[in-house]
Design an enzyme around this catalytic site. Structure first.
Site, PDB file in Angstrom:
ATOM      1  N   LYS A 273       0.015   4.318  -0.237  1.00 58.33           N
ATOM      2  CA  LYS A 273      -0.614   5.486   0.389  1.00 58.33           C
ATOM      3  C   LYS A 273      -0.407   6.721  -0.502  1.00 58.33           C
ATOM      4  O   LYS A 273      -0.546   6.614  -1.714  1.00 58.33           O
ATOM      5  CB  LYS A 273      -0.093   5.663   1.817  1.00 58.33           C
ATOM      6  CG  LYS A 273      -0.255   4.379   2.653  1.00 58.33           C
ATOM      7  CD  LYS A 273       0.107   4.543   4.094  1.00 58.33           C
ATOM      8  CE  LYS A 273      -0.067   3.217   4.828  1.00 58.33           C
ATOM      9  NZ  LYS A 273       0.204   3.337   6.274  1.00 58.33           N
TER      10      LYS A 273
ATOM     11  N   ASN B 133       0.858  -1.186   0.000  1.00 63.58           N
ATOM     12  CA  ASN B 133       0.000   0.000   0.000  1.00 63.58           C
ATOM     13  C   ASN B 133       0.894   1.236   0.000  1.00 63.58           C
ATOM     14  O   ASN B 133       1.508   1.563   1.010  1.00 63.58           O
ATOM     15  CB  ASN B 133      -0.912  -0.015   1.236  1.00 63.58           C
ATOM     16  CG  ASN B 133      -1.800   1.210   1.315  1.00 63.58           C
ATOM     17  OD1 ASN B 133      -1.949   1.951   0.350  1.00 63.58           O
ATOM     18  ND2 ASN B 133      -2.389   1.431   2.481  1.00 63.58           N
TER      19      ASN B 133
ATOM     20  N   GLY C 152       3.254   1.746  10.850  1.00 65.53           N
ATOM     21  CA  GLY C 152       4.172   2.861  10.681  1.00 65.53           C
ATOM     22  C   GLY C 152       4.925   3.261  11.932  1.00 65.53           C
ATOM     23  O   GLY C 152       5.558   4.312  11.970  1.00 65.53           O
TER      24      GLY C 152
ATOM     25  N   HIS D 173      -9.212   0.670   5.792  1.00 66.22           N
ATOM     26  CA  HIS D 173      -7.895   0.910   6.383  1.00 66.22           C
ATOM     27  C   HIS D 173      -8.039   1.841   7.583  1.00 66.22           C
ATOM     28  O   HIS D 173      -8.926   2.691   7.636  1.00 66.22           O
ATOM     29  CB  HIS D 173      -6.947   1.508   5.336  1.00 66.22           C
ATOM     30  CG  HIS D 173      -5.520   1.520   5.768  1.00 66.22           C
ATOM     31  ND1 HIS D 173      -4.996   2.514   6.568  1.00 66.22           N
ATOM     32  CD2 HIS D 173      -4.496   0.661   5.523  1.00 66.22           C
ATOM     33  CE1 HIS D 173      -3.718   2.261   6.791  1.00 66.22           C
ATOM     34  NE2 HIS D 173      -3.389   1.140   6.174  1.00 66.22           N
TER      35      HIS D 173
ATOM     36  N   GLU E 297      -4.566  -5.564  10.771  1.00 64.54           N
ATOM     37  CA  GLU E 297      -3.553  -4.531  10.980  1.00 64.54           C
ATOM     38  C   GLU E 297      -3.761  -3.876  12.344  1.00 64.54           C
ATOM     39  O   GLU E 297      -4.573  -2.955  12.479  1.00 64.54           O
ATOM     40  CB  GLU E 297      -3.645  -3.459   9.895  1.00 64.54           C
ATOM     41  CG  GLU E 297      -3.231  -3.914   8.521  1.00 64.54           C
ATOM     42  CD  GLU E 297      -2.925  -2.727   7.619  1.00 64.54           C
ATOM     43  OE1 GLU E 297      -1.808  -2.662   7.102  1.00 64.54           O
ATOM     44  OE2 GLU E 297      -3.799  -1.859   7.463  1.00 64.54           O
TER      45      GLU E 297
ATOM     46  N   GLY F 133       3.210  -1.368   4.185  1.00 69.46           N
ATOM     47  CA  GLY F 133       3.192   0.068   3.956  1.00 69.46           C
ATOM     48  C   GLY F 133       4.551   0.576   3.521  1.00 69.46           C
ATOM     49  O   GLY F 133       4.965   0.413   2.378  1.00 69.46           O
ATOM     50  N   GLY F 134       5.288   1.163   4.461  1.00 67.78           N
ATOM     51  CA  GLY F 134       6.555   1.829   4.147  1.00 67.78           C
ATOM     52  C   GLY F 134       7.563   0.974   3.410  1.00 67.78           C
ATOM     53  O   GLY F 134       8.241   1.448   2.491  1.00 67.78           O
TER      54      GLY F 134
END
Length: 241
Positions: free
Chosen positions: A11, A9, A171, A96, A165, A225-226
């Site tokens: 974002k 993702n 994060g 999310h 999640e 994510g990141g």
């Protein structure tokens, strides 16, 4: 046997030019990926066409980062399944924690998005998860149960991905212990009542913890994510042992 789904993702990251450069580096790194898994990336809406126009598109699928429950209308800033399907999108993330938090999305709205995604030919990736405060109060199971029961009502579990999640792990660099994550994923599977439903874990997934996460019996993939913003990092995750 359930197929693993490794999803990234992005974002609000990556311009079209940056996405193109990313794909040129990433695609060769997953060309020999094992056939027991698939790779999905959810770019910003503006970069979706970069994926659908890429010559090596067969090596991964596209997801949107959200979806509306109508095909068209006066819904400023929303996007419909019809628009996404035109660009080869196969999945849609819904529920999310960020839209839940920043835009006060309810389980009812998330359910409408998930149901409409399925009826339109997309596979929803429905996110569930508890806050740190809820976890510390021993409420994680109750929160997850409510989100699953309300958010997945009238959905088809054979065309569904659920991403667990824990909000406190997104994060932050904090990762839920693999055994703890597996227990929640097992609970989700029991609540849904369909053994073949695909359940992911998300929350500070990185190359150095992917192998342990994916060794768990009830974790069928990850929502990253990141770490998905770096092609080498995400390729290592996709090529987990």
């Amino acid at each position: 046997m359930r197929k693993s789904v490794i999803a990234g993702n992005w974002k609000m990251h990556m311009t079209c030019a940056e996405a193109k450069s990313y794909l040129e580096e990433f695609i060769p790194l997953i060309k020999n990926i094992k056939d027991d898994r698939k790779v999905v990336i959810a770019p910003p809406f503006t970069a979706i066409s970069t994926f659908s126009n890429h010559s090596d598109f067969d090596y991964l699928d596209i997801s949107s980062q959200n979806i509306h429950w109508e095909d068209q209308g006066a819904f400023t800033a929303e996007i419909s399944p019809k628009m996404l399907l035109e660009h080869g999108v196969s999945y849609a993330i819904v529920g999310h924690s960020e839209p839940r938090k920043y835009f006060s999305e309810s389980d009812e709205q998330i359910n409408k998005r998930a149901v409409f995604a399925q009826s339109s030919g997309l596979t929803p990736i429905v996110c569930v998860g508890e806050t740190l405060e809820q976890r510390e109060r021993g409420e994680a199971d109750r929160i997850i149960t409510r989100q699953v029961e309300q958010g997945l009502e009238n959905t088809d579990p054979s065309n569904l991905i659920v991403a667990y999640e824990p909000i406190w792990a997104i994060g932050t660099g904090k990762t839920c212990e693999a055994e703890d994550a597996n227990k929640i994923c097992s609970l989700i599977r029991k609540l849904i009542g369909f053994d073949d439903v695909i359940i992911q874990y998300g929350g500070s997934v990185k190359p150095n913890n992917i192998d342990e996460i994916m060794s768990m019996s009830d974790i069928d993939g990850v929502l990253v994510g990141g770490a998905s913003l770096d092609p080498n990092s995400f390729a290592r995750i996709a090529n987990y042992k």
